[in-house]
Write a protein that holds these residues in place. Structure first.
Motif, PDB file in Angstrom:
ATOM      1  N   ASP A  80      12.870  22.199   3.101  1.00  0.00           N
ATOM      2  CA  ASP A  80      13.962  21.301   2.730  1.00  0.00           C
ATOM      3  C   ASP A  80      15.109  22.043   2.050  1.00  0.00           C
ATOM      4  O   ASP A  80      16.013  21.425   1.499  1.00  0.00           O
ATOM      5  CB  ASP A  80      13.452  20.140   1.869  1.00  0.00           C
ATOM      6  CG  ASP A  80      12.939  20.621   0.524  1.00  0.00           C
ATOM      7  OD1 ASP A  80      12.750  21.835   0.363  1.00  0.00           O
ATOM      8  OD2 ASP A  80      12.722  19.766  -0.353  1.00  0.00           O
ATOM      9  N   ASP A  81      15.135  23.368   2.097  1.00  0.00           N
ATOM     10  CA  ASP A  81      16.306  24.121   1.627  1.00  0.00           C
ATOM     11  C   ASP A  81      17.522  23.706   2.455  1.00  0.00           C
ATOM     12  O   ASP A  81      17.385  23.389   3.618  1.00  0.00           O
ATOM     13  CB  ASP A  81      16.127  25.627   1.857  1.00  0.00           C
ATOM     14  CG  ASP A  81      15.018  26.204   0.993  1.00  0.00           C
ATOM     15  OD1 ASP A  81      14.588  25.513   0.059  1.00  0.00           O
ATOM     16  OD2 ASP A  81      14.597  27.335   1.278  1.00  0.00           O
TER      17      ASP A  81
ATOM     18  N   TRP B 181      21.448  22.028   3.500  1.00  0.00           N
ATOM     19  CA  TRP B 181      22.040  20.703   3.719  1.00  0.00           C
ATOM     20  C   TRP B 181      21.473  20.088   4.985  1.00  0.00           C
ATOM     21  O   TRP B 181      21.409  20.758   6.020  1.00  0.00           O
ATOM     22  CB  TRP B 181      23.563  20.829   3.884  1.00  0.00           C
ATOM     23  CG  TRP B 181      24.307  21.196   2.641  1.00  0.00           C
ATOM     24  CD1 TRP B 181      24.855  22.402   2.342  1.00  0.00           C
ATOM     25  CD2 TRP B 181      24.620  20.329   1.545  1.00  0.00           C
ATOM     26  NE1 TRP B 181      25.481  22.360   1.124  1.00  0.00           N
ATOM     27  CE2 TRP B 181      25.352  21.096   0.613  1.00  0.00           C
ATOM     28  CE3 TRP B 181      24.352  18.989   1.248  1.00  0.00           C
ATOM     29  CZ2 TRP B 181      25.832  20.562  -0.588  1.00  0.00           C
ATOM     30  CZ3 TRP B 181      24.825  18.462   0.056  1.00  0.00           C
ATOM     31  CH2 TRP B 181      25.556  19.242  -0.847  1.00  0.00           C
TER      32      TRP B 181
ATOM     33  N   THR C 177      14.515   9.027   4.608  1.00  0.00           N
ATOM     34  CA  THR C 177      13.444   9.909   4.150  1.00  0.00           C
ATOM     35  C   THR C 177      13.759  11.312   4.622  1.00  0.00           C
ATOM     36  O   THR C 177      14.072  11.515   5.800  1.00  0.00           O
ATOM     37  CB  THR C 177      12.089   9.446   4.711  1.00  0.00           C
ATOM     38  OG1 THR C 177      11.894   8.092   4.339  1.00  0.00           O
ATOM     39  CG2 THR C 177      10.950  10.269   4.124  1.00  0.00           C
TER      40      THR C 177
ATOM     41  N   VAL D 178      10.387  12.729   1.491  1.00  0.00           N
ATOM     42  CA  VAL D 178      10.817  12.144   0.215  1.00  0.00           C
ATOM     43  C   VAL D 178      11.725  10.940   0.484  1.00  0.00           C
ATOM     44  O   VAL D 178      12.804  11.089   1.064  1.00  0.00           O
ATOM     45  CB  VAL D 178      11.587  13.177  -0.642  1.00  0.00           C
ATOM     46  CG1 VAL D 178      12.058  12.539  -1.943  1.00  0.00           C
ATOM     47  CG2 VAL D 178      10.726  14.391  -0.912  1.00  0.00           C
TER      48      VAL D 178
ATOM     49  N   LEU E 237      14.535   8.331  -0.058  1.00  0.00           N
ATOM     50  CA  LEU E 237      15.792   8.366  -0.803  1.00  0.00           C
ATOM     51  C   LEU E 237      16.511   7.030  -0.650  1.00  0.00           C
ATOM     52  O   LEU E 237      16.380   6.363   0.380  1.00  0.00           O
ATOM     53  CB  LEU E 237      16.721   9.458  -0.253  1.00  0.00           C
ATOM     54  CG  LEU E 237      16.256  10.908  -0.357  1.00  0.00           C
ATOM     55  CD1 LEU E 237      17.176  11.816   0.451  1.00  0.00           C
ATOM     56  CD2 LEU E 237      16.212  11.348  -1.820  1.00  0.00           C
TER      57      LEU E 237
ATOM     58  N   PRO F 263      16.099   9.378  -5.641  1.00  0.00           N
ATOM     59  CA  PRO F 263      14.756   9.031  -5.148  1.00  0.00           C
ATOM     60  C   PRO F 263      14.637   7.506  -5.078  1.00  0.00           C
ATOM     61  O   PRO F 263      15.122   6.806  -5.973  1.00  0.00           O
ATOM     62  CB  PRO F 263      13.820   9.596  -6.214  1.00  0.00           C
ATOM     63  CG  PRO F 263      14.627  10.638  -6.925  1.00  0.00           C
ATOM     64  CD  PRO F 263      16.050  10.174  -6.870  1.00  0.00           C
TER      65      PRO F 263
ATOM     66  N   ALA G  29      20.045  13.780  -5.814  1.00  0.00           N
ATOM     67  CA  ALA G  29      20.183  14.820  -4.787  1.00  0.00           C
ATOM     68  C   ALA G  29      21.660  15.183  -4.670  1.00  0.00           C
ATOM     69  O   ALA G  29      22.532  14.403  -5.055  1.00  0.00           O
ATOM     70  CB  ALA G  29      19.659  14.307  -3.456  1.00  0.00           C
TER      71      ALA G  29
ATOM     72  N   SER H  10      21.216  17.595   0.055  1.00  0.00           N
ATOM     73  CA  SER H  10      20.311  18.699  -0.255  1.00  0.00           C
ATOM     74  C   SER H  10      19.547  18.291  -1.499  1.00  0.00           C
ATOM     75  O   SER H  10      20.011  17.475  -2.291  1.00  0.00           O
ATOM     76  CB  SER H  10      21.063  20.012  -0.449  1.00  0.00           C
ATOM     77  OG  SER H  10      21.678  20.044  -1.711  1.00  0.00           O
ATOM     78  N   ARG H  11      18.365  18.872  -1.666  1.00  0.00           N
ATOM     79  CA  ARG H  11      17.500  18.417  -2.751  1.00  0.00           C
ATOM     80  C   ARG H  11      18.161  18.661  -4.114  1.00  0.00           C
ATOM     81  O   ARG H  11      19.020  19.533  -4.248  1.00  0.00           O
ATOM     82  CB  ARG H  11      16.139  19.104  -2.669  1.00  0.00           C
ATOM     83  CG  ARG H  11      16.215  20.564  -2.925  1.00  0.00           C
ATOM     84  CD  ARG H  11      14.826  21.177  -2.971  1.00  0.00           C
ATOM     85  NE  ARG H  11      14.957  22.620  -2.991  1.00  0.00           N
ATOM     86  CZ  ARG H  11      14.126  23.446  -2.408  1.00  0.00           C
ATOM     87  NH1 ARG H  11      13.115  22.984  -1.742  1.00  0.00           N
ATOM     88  NH2 ARG H  11      14.315  24.743  -2.494  1.00  0.00           N
ATOM     89  N   ALA H  12      17.717  17.881  -5.114  1.00  0.00           N
ATOM     90  CA  ALA H  12      18.284  17.979  -6.464  1.00  0.00           C
ATOM     91  C   ALA H  12      18.194  19.422  -6.951  1.00  0.00           C
ATOM     92  O   ALA H  12      17.264  20.145  -6.616  1.00  0.00           O
ATOM     93  CB  ALA H  12      17.520  17.042  -7.395  1.00  0.00           C
TER      94      ALA H  12
END
Ligand code: FES
Ligand SMILES: [Fe+2]
Length: 343
Positions: free
Chosen positions: A8-9, A11, A29, A33, A35, A49, A103, A115-117
């Motif tokens: 999940d690295d 964008w 999702t 995860v 969202l 989340p 995020a 992109s992840r938090a």
């Protein structure tokens, strides 16, 4: 910076700009995860989340009030930074620190990217190829039951088109001798096809006057592109499919269909192309689902059917390289030569 691996690295597009409407939540999702997406009062996209920190209700089932998301259970409200701005009935009202990790979100090129938090990714969102001529653009979105590697390989594999899309794209009995060259890109791999005349399927007969050359291209972390150029190098058709892993072995597809601006009114072309690509997409989804289910049948039986590994033919020009890239493995030395194929 090395391109990111299948993780999940980076964008990932999770929606088109039109799908994220003001004053509405949108559930998505990403890599398993859940969202909730919404727009702030200023219209900026936000993603949290999809789980209220009070009693875990899904925030996506709530409402958007003044650019904040309101939980459907007891009405707690959260802003784009994950701070609680209101607990109904509690006085005096105050704003908490971040209770939910927001995020990173960006609106770019007609898509909403997440992109992840945490820190922003070092690599910008992977944009589509550009060309010298103006293009008419629209998006198609869908989901497919397969992995990112399987979806990318399917999309860029020209040699299934004679069977899965028989008559629509190519026909097995009308093959042409063409030349192909596979080359590494800074963030991916591409095949360039030359000396292909008009494709035998009726789509090309209707929509493409002449073929100069074409590309099948994969760029990390998840963009698969097909590009048709005429003999002057103008883009006739460019399909950019961003493949976003969502959940349970599913891929969320955001396909940007860009076609050369010409005499055909844009709205009319979009109506026709939408229908055509929906058929093609459904044909691909069907074969991908059949293969996924077939693998699961053997897994469930606890038997491994020979051969233990997938077999590749010399015509699997990109698939094995895409798998290597997504596994974080280096690409082999690629020959600086074209090969002849019957496409
Ligand atoms: S569960 Fe969200 S406010 Fe109670
Ligand atoms: Fe296909």
């Amino acid at each position: 910076m090395n391109p990111t691996r299948e993780s999940d690295d980076g964008w990932w597009p999770v929606a088109t700009v039109e799908q994220l409407k003001p004053a509405q939540t949108l559930a998505r999702t990403l890599f398993g995860v859940p969202l909730v997406l919404f727009r702030t009062a200023q219209g900026a996209p936000a993603a949290l989340p999809d789980r209220c920190p009070h009693r875990s209700a899904p925030l996506s089932q709530g409402r958007v009030r003044d650019g904040e998301v309101e939980c459907p259970y007891h009405g707690w409200r959260f802003d784009s930074m994950g701070r609680c701005t209101r607990v109904p009935g509690v006085q005096p009202a105050c704003v908490s620190g971040p209770l939910l990790p927001a995020a990173n979100v960006r609106e770019q090129g007609g898509l909403i990217w997440v992109s992840r938090a945490g820190p922003l990714p070092a690599v910008e969102p992977t944009g589509p190829q550009t060309g010298p001529n103006p293009l008419d653009v629209f998006f198609i979105t869908d989901t497919a039951r397969c992995s990112l590697a399987e979806a990318a390989e399917n999309f860029l594999d020209a040699f299934h088109t004679h069977f899965v899309h028989a008559g629509w794209i190519r026909n097995d009995h009308e093959r042409q001798k063409i030349r192909a060259k596979v080359e590494a890109l800074p963030d991916g791999i591409q095949a360039c096809y030359t000396e292909e005349g008009q494709q035998s399927g009726w789509i090309a007969r209707l929509f493409e006057k002449e073929r100069g050359w074409s590309y099948g291209r994969f760029r990390m972390p998840g963009l698969a592109e097909i590009e048709y150029r005429d003999k002057q190098g103008r883009i006739n058709l460019l399909i950019s499919a961003w493949l976003t892993p969502s959940q349970d072995g599913h891929i969320h597809i955001h396909a940007r269909i860009a076609s050369r601006r010409d005499w055909l009114p844009r709205f009319l072309k979009e109506i026709i192309l939408r229908r055509v690509f929906r058929v093609i997409l459904n044909q691909d989804k069907r074969i991908l689902e059949l293969t996924t289910v077939n693998v699961e049948r053997f897994k469930a039986a606890g038997v491994s059917a020979p051969p233990a590994k997938l077999l590749h033919s010399p015509l699997d020009l990109l698939g094995p390289h895409i798998r290597s890239l997504l596994a974080g493995e280096p690409l082999p030395e690629l020959p600086d030569a074209e090969i002849e194929v019957h496409l």
